[in-house]
Structure formats: C-alpha cells, structure tokens
Write an enzyme that holds these catalytic residues in place. Structure first.
Site, PDB file in Angstrom:
ATOM      1  N   HIS A 155       0.853  -1.207   0.000  1.00 10.97           N
ATOM      2  CA  HIS A 155       0.000   0.000   0.000  1.00 10.97           C
ATOM      3  C   HIS A 155       0.885   1.253   0.000  1.00 10.97           C
ATOM      4  CE1 HIS A 155      -3.250   2.708   1.029  1.00 10.97           C
ATOM      5  NE2 HIS A 155      -4.103   1.723   1.063  1.00 10.97           N
ATOM      6  N   GLU A 271      -0.416   1.430  -5.490  1.00 15.64           N
ATOM      7  CA  GLU A 271      -0.395   0.229  -4.654  1.00 15.64           C
ATOM      8  C   GLU A 271      -0.447  -1.047  -5.504  1.00 15.64           C
ATOM      9  OE1 GLU A 271      -3.868   0.667  -2.219  1.00 15.64           O
ATOM     10  OE2 GLU A 271      -3.618   2.837  -2.155  1.00 15.64           O
TER      11      GLU A 271
HETATM   12  O1  TA6 Z   1      -6.116   1.336  -1.132  1.00 19.22           O
HETATM   13  C1  TA6 Z   1      -7.135   2.307  -1.063  1.00 19.22           C
HETATM   14  C2  TA6 Z   1      -7.953   2.052   0.182  1.00 19.22           C
HETATM   15  O2  TA6 Z   1      -8.573   0.794   0.127  1.00 19.22           O
HETATM   16  C3  TA6 Z   1      -8.952   3.195   0.329  1.00 19.22           C
HETATM   17  O3  TA6 Z   1     -10.278   2.759   0.085  1.00 19.22           O
HETATM   18  C4  TA6 Z   1      -8.732   3.681   1.762  1.00 19.22           C
HETATM   19  O4  TA6 Z   1      -9.548   2.945   2.651  1.00 19.22           O
HETATM   20  C5  TA6 Z   1      -7.251   3.362   1.928  1.00 19.22           C
HETATM   21  O5  TA6 Z   1      -7.107   2.074   1.346  1.00 19.22           O
HETATM   22  C6  TA6 Z   1      -6.727   3.455   3.329  1.00 19.22           C
HETATM   23  O6  TA6 Z   1      -7.209   2.387   4.101  1.00 19.22           O
HETATM   24  P1  TA6 Z   1      -6.760   2.337   5.667  1.00 19.22           P
HETATM   25  O7  TA6 Z   1      -7.374   1.066   6.204  1.00 19.22           O
HETATM   26  O8  TA6 Z   1      -5.257   2.298   5.691  1.00 19.22           O
HETATM   27  O9  TA6 Z   1      -7.289   3.584   6.272  1.00 19.22           O
END
Ligand code: TA6
Length: 296
Positions: A155, A271
């Site tokens: 991520h 990501e």
């Molecule tokens: O990767 C994008 C995502 O899935 C968004 O929808 C947002 O939720 C982000 O990840 C961050 O997620 P987190 O659980 O780290 O707040």
C-alpha cells in the site's frame, strides 16, 4: 531497546531505508542524493497503537474487507515482526523481517484466520536498497497442512514534492493504457485510454490487466519521477499484478485522525496488488510478490 525501535539500513552510496518492526513497516527511503520517495503523515501513530499512516503498509490476506471477520487490509501491518538477516557494505544493502501466523496477536478476527484457524504460514519481508532503488519482496510460505486463498498488496504512499498532488502536470501516473479501471467511488468500470491518471477529486480506483502480469508505471511525484514495477508468482507460476491509485482528497482527509486536512496535497498512493483470480497457496508451497521503486 523497545520492540518497536526502527531499523535503518544504509547503502555505501548514502541511500537509506527505515523499517518499524510493527508491521515490518517501511517509513522512509532516501536516495543517495537525499531525496525522500515515501510519504508519512505528520499525524501518523508510530507507537504500535494503530497501523502507520504512510510509507509502505503491507496488506494480506485480504485487500479491503471482503471477509468481515477480520479488519480491512488484514493483519500484517498490525503486528510485531521479528528481525532477520541484515547486510550492509556490499553492492546492495538488505534486511529481513518475518512473521509467523502463530505470533499474530492482533487483527486476525475470529473467522477463517482467527486463533482456531486450520491454516499456518510464515511471511518474510526482504528489503533491498541501491543508490536510487528500493526493492521490497514478500514471501508467503504455506507451512500448514491445507491450502489457503489470499490477496496481497504493497500500500505504497509516494511523496509528492511541493504539495503538487492536484497539479495534473506535476503529479500523474502513466503506463496503464488498456487496463480495466474499477472506480470504487462512482462504481464506473472502463478501459483506460492514453491519458495519464491525475488527482482531480477523491481517487480510489483499481486497475487490472490479466494480459500484462508484470506491472510497470511511471509516477510524476511533483516534478520528479519514480518508476514502480511489480511482479508476483504462486508456486513459481507468474500471476498478474493489479494496481490501486488512491488519494483521499478533501473530505476523506478530514475524516482521518492520523492525516491532517491538507496532506492530500503531499501524497499519492500507487499500490501494486495481487487481487484477482489469485491461485491458492497449496500446503508446502510459497508465493512471492516483489515491488521495485526507482528514482528517475
Ligand atoms: O487502497 C485504497 C484504500 O482501500 C482506500 O479505500 C482507503 O480505505 C485506503 O485504502 C486506506 O485504508 P486504511 O485502512 O489504511 O485507512
């Protein structure tokens, strides 16, 4: 020495990487010329109270929360990993962290991955650096007696210089022409054309292309570019890598306690993930997922 003291590895060129044992979470990669490629929120929690907002959170065994029995993005980023080998001084510098399922205390819920699970596995993160390049490799060893399904994703929060994330000529993502886009905000699905991806609103899109197993994008991060490549295999057989592009923009930024209201100007998440049609890992077999980020 606390269990969460960060580890910094340096390369003979002067580049360096910093990893927290909590989540085996990379929070910084500085190139030999001193350029920081990763973004970490100024409000991020670094005390193990929650996943670190920024750097490279590790996602497994689910992306998002299709299985409601355990948290969004899984449990890797919410548990303490053990440090393994560390090598500096050679052509590249590297270190390893590993996590055994039996040591997963937090965020495994009470479902198929809960304490009573029939699964067993070891996850190893290998981090390697050169002067201008950061390689992260996750290896998933099925050490149990039964196969398991999974998703995984890096991520990655890339730093956008000069607060220019919303400037389409300074911040954009190229290399995904012909990929199928799934917009998680609008529900739209379409095939991406030639135009680069820009941040002009809240962006939360998954791009996939099963005919292109290896991901290769160039990200303009505020006038300086970064190459991001990724590949994956399950039991030695290549499996396609998709990619998520995310920026919370104004409203979502306001709703995150570990992210200031303005920091959506300073980052873009690109990501790489193994998300669709992922083969199970059979007992005794492994999967490997690699991301390479290079300053251009
Ligand atoms: O990767 C994008 C995502 O899935 C968004 O929808 C947002 O939720 C982000 O990840 C961050 O997620 P987190 O659980 O780290 O707040």
């Amino acid at each position: 020495m606390s269990q969460n003291d960060p580890v910094t590895i340096t390369h003979k060129s002067g580049s360096s990487v910093t990893i927290y044992p909590y989540g085996a979470h990379i929070t910084s990669f500085k190139t030999a010329s001193g350029r920081e490629l990763l973004f970490v929120s100024s409000s991020a929690k670094l005390d193990g109270s929650k996943a670190i907002r920024g750097g490279i959170p590790l996602v497994f065994p689910q992306f998002g929360q299709p299985d409601k029995s355990y948290p969004q993005h899984g449990f890797l980023r919410r548990n303490y990993w053990k440090a393994g080998l560390k090598e500096e001084g050679g052509d590249s510098s590297s270190c390893e962290f590993y996590l055994d399922l039996k040591d997963v205390e937090t965020a495994r819920g009470d479902g198929q991955w809960g304490k009573e699970t029939k699964y067993d596995c070891r996850i190893t993160l290998t981090v390697k650096i050169l002067a201008e390049e950061l390689t992260t490799i996750m290896k998933f060893d099925n050490t149990g007696a039964v196969p398991f399904d999974f998703q995984t994703l890096f991520h990655t929060y890339l730093k956008v210089a000069g607060g220019k994330a919303l400037d389409p000529t300074s911040c954009n993502v190229s290399g995904l022409e012909g990929y199928k886009a799934e917009d998680k905000i609008t529900g739209e699905e379409y095939v991406l054309g030639e135009s680069p991806i820009i941040i002009d609103r809240e962006v939360d899109r998954i791009y996939q292309n099963s005919s292109k197993p290896i991901l290769s994008v160039v990200v303009n991060t505020g006038g300086q570019k970064v190459s991001l490549k990724a590949k994956a295999s399950v039991d030695g057989k290549e499996t396609p890598v998709s990619v998520v592009v995310w920026n919370p923009h104004i409203e979502k930024a306001k709703g995150m306690s570990d992210f200031t209201d303005e920091q959506y100007h300073d980052m873009v998440c690109v990501e790489p993930g193994v998300l669709y049609d992922v083969p199970s890992i059979e007992n005794g077999k492994s999967a490997v997922f690699e991301q390479v980020i290079t300053a251009l």
